[in-house]
Design a protein around this motif. Structure first.
Motif, mmCIF file in Angstrom:
data_model
loop_
_atom_site.group_PDB
_atom_site.id
_atom_site.type_symbol
_atom_site.label_atom_id
_atom_site.label_comp_id
_atom_site.label_asym_id
_atom_site.label_seq_id
_atom_site.Cartn_x
_atom_site.Cartn_y
_atom_site.Cartn_z
ATOM 1 N N UNK A 50 0.831 -1.120 0.058
ATOM 2 C CA UNK A 50 0.098 -0.001 0.044
ATOM 3 C C UNK A 50 0.892 1.131 0.006
ATOM 4 N N UNK A 51 1.716 1.289 -1.076
ATOM 5 C CA UNK A 51 2.983 2.291 -1.073
ATOM 6 C C UNK A 51 2.329 3.564 -1.264
ATOM 7 N N UNK A 52 0.967 3.678 -1.752
ATOM 8 C CA UNK A 52 0.421 5.246 -1.985
ATOM 9 C C UNK A 52 0.252 5.871 -0.612
ATOM 10 N N UNK A 53 -0.343 4.997 0.300
ATOM 11 C CA UNK A 53 -0.653 5.716 1.639
ATOM 12 C C UNK A 53 0.746 5.635 2.493
ATOM 13 N N UNK A 54 1.563 4.775 2.384
ATOM 14 C CA UNK A 54 2.802 4.619 3.280
ATOM 15 C C UNK A 54 3.904 4.709 2.368
ATOM 16 N N UNK A 55 4.229 6.062 2.279
ATOM 17 C CA UNK A 55 5.345 6.682 1.260
ATOM 18 C C UNK A 55 6.625 6.233 1.675
ATOM 19 N N UNK A 56 6.928 6.062 3.039
ATOM 20 C CA UNK A 56 8.232 5.677 3.442
ATOM 21 C C UNK A 56 8.322 4.621 4.457
ATOM 22 N N UNK A 57 9.379 3.857 4.695
ATOM 23 C CA UNK A 57 9.349 2.862 5.829
ATOM 24 C C UNK A 57 9.205 3.432 7.167
ATOM 25 N N UNK A 58 9.462 4.569 7.406
ATOM 26 C CA UNK A 58 9.296 5.100 8.926
ATOM 27 C C UNK A 58 7.861 5.088 9.311
ATOM 28 N N UNK A 59 6.903 5.821 8.232
ATOM 29 C CA UNK A 59 5.768 5.836 8.328
ATOM 30 C C UNK A 59 4.939 4.419 8.452
ATOM 31 N N UNK A 60 5.274 3.587 7.686
ATOM 32 C CA UNK A 60 4.745 2.156 7.833
ATOM 33 C C UNK A 60 5.046 1.656 9.017
#
Length: 149
Positions: A50-60
C-alpha cells in the motif's frame, strides 16, 4: 501387536515448542517474539503493498507500532483492502499480546501469593500442633494413661 504406521510428521515450529517444557518465561519470550515479528513484518508488508498511503518505511513502521499497541492515532490508515487485512492481523496480534501478557502476570502473582499463603499456614500451625500434643501428653500423664503406640 506391532504398530506398522509411520510416525506422524510434525511441523518444525511444533518440534521447537515441545522440545522443552513451556514455562511462563518461555511463553513470554515466544509471545514477544511473535508480536515483534508481526509488527515489523506488518510494517514492511504494508509499505510494499500500500505504497500510496505509506510513502516511506518510517511511516509504515510507525503505523504498525501504533496498531499493535491498539493506540491507533489515525494519522495514517490503510485504504486498500490488502492494507486493512494486514492491519487486522497486526491488531489481533496486539490484542492477543496484551491479553496473554496480562494473564501471565496475573498467574505469576497468584502463584506467588499461593506459595506465600501455604508457607505462612504451615509455619502458623506447627507450633499450635506441638502445644496441643504437649498438653495431651500432660493430660494423659496426669490420668496415668500411656500414650497409644
Amino acid at each position: 501387536m506391532a504398530n506398522n504406521q509411520p510416525p506422524v510428521a510434525r511441523p518444525r515450529a511444533a518440534k521447537l515448542l515441545t522440545r522443552r517444557p513451556l514455562t511462563v518465561s518461555r511463553a513470554t519470550q515466544l509471545i514477544v517474539g511473535v508480536t515483534f515479528i508481526v509488527t515489523i513484518g506488518g510494517g514492511l508488508a504494508i509499505r510494499l503493498l500500500d505504497h500510496k498511503e505509506f510513502s516511506d518505511i518510517g511511516t509504515s513502521l510507525w503505523w504498525a507500532v501504533q496498531t499493535v499497541t491498539t493506540v491507533g492515532y489515525g494519522d495514517v490508515v490503510p485504504h486498500e483492502t490488502v492494507g486493512r487485512v494486514i492491519g487486522t492481523v497486526v491488531m489481533v496480534t496486539g490484542i492477543g499480546f496484551i491479553a496473554v501478557m496480562t494473564a501471565a502476570v496475573t498467574a505469576s502473582l497468584i502463584e506467588q501469593a499461593r506459595r506465600h499463603h501455604a508457607e505462612s499456614d504451615e509455619s502458623d500451625t506447627s507450633p499450635q500442633l506441638n502445644r496441643i500434643e504437649a498438653r495431651l501428653a500432660a493430660i494423659e500423664s496426669a490420668l496415668g494413661q500411656d500414650k497409644p503406640s
